[in-house]
Write a protein that holds these residues in place. Structure first.
Motif, short mmCIF file in Angstrom:
data_model
loop_
_atom_site.label_atom_id
_atom_site.label_comp_id
_atom_site.label_asym_id
_atom_site.label_seq_id
_atom_site.Cartn_x
_atom_site.Cartn_y
_atom_site.Cartn_z
N UNK A 1 0.80 -1.23 0.00
CA UNK A 1 0.00 0.00 0.00
C UNK A 1 0.83 1.27 0.00
N UNK A 2 1.67 1.46 1.01
CA UNK A 2 2.33 2.75 1.21
C UNK A 2 3.22 3.12 0.02
N UNK A 3 3.92 2.15 -0.52
CA UNK A 3 4.83 2.43 -1.63
C UNK A 3 4.11 2.86 -2.90
N UNK A 4 2.80 2.65 -2.95
CA UNK A 4 2.02 3.03 -4.14
C UNK A 4 1.36 4.40 -4.01
N UNK A 5 1.52 5.07 -2.87
CA UNK A 5 0.92 6.40 -2.68
C UNK A 5 1.74 7.42 -3.46
N UNK A 6 1.09 8.20 -4.29
CA UNK A 6 1.80 9.11 -5.19
C UNK A 6 2.62 10.15 -4.43
N UNK A 7 2.04 10.76 -3.39
CA UNK A 7 2.71 11.87 -2.74
C UNK A 7 3.92 11.46 -1.92
N UNK A 8 4.06 10.18 -1.60
CA UNK A 8 5.23 9.76 -0.85
C UNK A 8 6.33 9.25 -1.76
N UNK A 9 6.09 9.28 -3.08
CA UNK A 9 7.12 8.88 -4.02
C UNK A 9 8.02 10.08 -4.34
N UNK A 10 9.28 9.83 -4.69
CA UNK A 10 10.17 10.95 -5.06
C UNK A 10 9.65 11.69 -6.29
N UNK A 11 10.02 12.95 -6.39
CA UNK A 11 9.54 13.77 -7.50
C UNK A 11 9.98 13.21 -8.86
N UNK A 12 11.18 12.60 -8.90
CA UNK A 12 11.69 12.12 -10.18
C UNK A 12 10.91 10.92 -10.72
N UNK A 13 10.01 10.36 -9.92
CA UNK A 13 9.18 9.26 -10.43
C UNK A 13 7.95 9.78 -11.18
N UNK A 14 7.68 11.08 -11.10
CA UNK A 14 6.54 11.66 -11.78
C UNK A 14 6.88 11.98 -13.23
N UNK A 15 5.88 12.17 -14.09
CA UNK A 15 6.16 12.62 -15.46
C UNK A 15 6.96 13.91 -15.44
N UNK A 16 7.86 14.08 -16.42
CA UNK A 16 8.80 15.19 -16.36
C UNK A 16 8.10 16.55 -16.38
#
Length: 588
Positions: free
Chosen positions: A318-333
């Motif tokens: 669960x936790x690893x799939x939450x968008x806001x707790x992922x590093x910024x570089x994992x988001x679309x550029x």
């Protein structure tokens, strides 16, 4: 100039103008009470439960995590303006419209102290006429502005306000007042939640370091210590829930209250040290820091790790799939560029301003802001939820750069530089340049990827709308096995209950849902529903959580249900043809 002398009047004009724009921008969502975030829905559910008779210190959400209720790590502080507005307007306009008004107005109230503190800070550090530039740049900080928009009723906007009040305290030339403001704002932040604890720790440490470097800062540190200790004691005594009075690590509990009281006592004691020996003051401060760290490690070893204290299984599922707790570089550029641009510019500006002011009285304040801005910007590489605070702090440094550059361009003899150069410089410093770059046409690969995602998702947002939820509310109240992220909206807008919501203290309930939809055997979900007393199973095909199940559990129960493989113990419940939901009843 009028703008310099009547800055308080200008503040009200800017504040009211910003609120009017927010209301216009969000009017469609306000009409339908479209609380799209899980925390905003949960906040309204908490307020409704309190107004319905639930105890002040009982923050358990009894419509989630049956049979004991969902243990949540919040306090009543942010509930107060929402509840107050509902109480005032409900006799005049009815229950639903009073909720609309409360959810529209309450988040904007937090913009007031934040903007006031920003104007004060800019007037003190840059120039008495520079604050309109800061406001213009703030209006370009989209990630930050969203926290004050109507319907964003959770605590994030108030936390940003406390952060800016701390900055105002750091910049205040009146040492006692500045220390008291910073201490009270820090206590309010901790009373609301601990997500700003790194920033508040840096701010508090900077006040102590300023004393170690300059003995004349003793009054600021003493006022900060008294306000911090007293404020935290009041926040805990008046607002800590029954669950938060245990030895937990994710909220202002006895763990942090005792530590903060110790910090306050030691800082207050140090402020009375009468020595002009800078080395001795630095040594005493280091000893005090060592005592605090050592006692915390010995007394509360369980809190040395992550404050959520979740299991590896919950982290993975669960936790690893939450968008806001992922590093910024994992988001679309494009998204990452828009979020990070202003913090980077602001950090550069703050560092430059600190260097230029190093021999002035404002140099220490600029150094503190530069450190805060740098930490928040680097924090984006850890979790993207640093975005709002990083952009907010970035406004100060960007304003300093703008004040150094824009007047020279405006005084240029060339009309091209006066107009074109000024516009280009503002776009570059405010983050609008990143917005324009992000708007460039998508590549063929990006277009294909977006199209594939849209085809898979369908239109899951309809599941969160009131018309769709009213179809469910027409059914007798029931406990439903449904997505973790759908639970808060379901319980807020209907009479139904759910098994879980996205809150880390309730790992068992979250895992029950995760395992139910991931397992290849439907009997896992069957057992969970029996254990939790759930009589219905509800799906919203295409929700973000559903795509995770499809991607990570290709043969799981969710995928089976979508494919029409329904076990004998489930009976489909007929819904209107336009319903976005799929609903079954447990019949055993």
């Amino acid at each position: 100039m009028w703008i310099e002398r009547r800055w308080r009047t200008v503040f009200w004009l800017l504040f009211v103008g910003a609120c009017a724009y927010f209301l216009f921008y969000k009017w469609g969502q306000i009409r339908w009470l479209a609380l799209s975030d899980t925390d905003d829905n949960m906040r309204l559910a908490e307020v409704k439960a309190w107004l319905g008779g639930q105890g002040w210190f009982d923050l358990r959400q009894h419509k989630l995590a049956p049979p004991y209720g969902l243990n949540i790590h919040w306090s009543r502080i942010v509930d107060l303006p929402i509840a107050g507005l509902i109480i005032v307007f409900r006799p005049l306009v009815g229950d639903f419209m009073s909720q609309q008004i409360a959810c529209a107005v309450a988040p904007m109230l937090a913009l007031g102290p934040a903007l006031w503190a920003m104007i004060l800070s800019v007037r003190r550090l840059i120039h008495p006429r520079a604050y309109p530039i800061a406001f213009a740049i703030l209006m370009c900080a989209q990630t930050t502005l969203l926290m004050w928009m109507p319907l964003r009723i959770d605590h994030h906007g108030w936390q940003l306000a406390t952060l800016m009040l701390v900055v105002a305290g750091l910049t205040d030339p009146d040492a006692r007042r500045g220390g008291a403001v910073a201490g009270l704002a820090t206590a309010a932040s901790f009373g609301i939640g601990l997500e700003l604890i790194p920033m508040m720790a840096i701010a508090g440490a900077s006040i102590a370091i300023r004393w170690a470097w300059d003995r004349s800062q003793a009054e600021r540190m003493a006022a900060y210590a008294i306000a911090l200790g007293g404020g935290c004691a009041v926040a805990f005594g008046a607002f800590a829930s029954q669950d938060n009075r245990q030895m937990v690590c994710d909220v202002l509990s006895p763990v942090y209250l005792s530590t903060l009281l110790l910090i306050s006592a030691l800082l207050l004691a140090l402020s009375f040290v009468r020595t002009d020996n800078r080395l001795l003051r630095c040594t005493l401060l280091l000893i005090a820091g060592g005592v605090i760290a050592g006692l915390f490690a010995v007394s509360f070893p369980q809190c040395l790790g992550r404050p959520e204290q979740i299991s590896p299984e919950l982290e993975r599922m669960w936790f690893a799939n939450i968008r806001e707790v992922k590093p910024l570089y994992t988001k679309p550029w494009r998204e990452a560029l828009v979020i990070a641009y202003l913090p980077v510019i602001g950090t550069i500006g703050a560092v430059v301003a600190a260097w230029r002011a190093r021999a002035q009285s404002i140099g220490a304040a600029w150094a503190s802001i530069a450190l805060l801005s740098l930490f928040a910007t680097l924090g984006l590489a850890w979790q993207s939820r640093f975005g709002p605070q990083a952009q907010l702090l970035g406004v100060l440094g960007a304003t300093a750069l703008a004040w150094a550059i824009l007047p020279r361009l405006l005084d240029s003899g060339s009309s091209l530089l006066r107009i074109g150069g000024t516009l280009c410089a503002f776009f570059a410093l405010s983050g609008q340049a990143a917005q324009f770059v992000a708007m460039l046409p998508q590549t063929a690969g990006e277009t294909r990827k977006a199209g594939a995602k849209l085809r898979v998702a369908g239109n899951p947002r309809r599941c969160l709308t009131i018309p769709a939820l009213q179809q469910l509310d027409a059914l007798p109240p029931a406990t439903m096995l449904t997505f973790v992220d759908l639970g808060p909206r379901l319980i807020t807008m209907t009479r139904h209950s759910a098994i879980a919501g996205p809150y880390h203290r309730n790992g068992d309930a979250i895992l029950d849902v995760q395992k139910s939809f991931r397992a290849t055997s439907p009997e896992i979900a069957h057992a969970v529903m029996k254990h939790r007393g759930a009589t219905m199973l509800l799906l919203c095909p295409g929700m973000a959580e559903a795509t995770i199940y499809q991607a990570q559990a290709k043969n799981g129960f969710y995928t089976q249900l979508i494919a029409g493989e329904v076990p004998a113990w489930l009976e489909q419940v007929e819904l209107p043809a336009n319903s976005p939901f799929r609903l079954w009843r447990r019949i055993d």
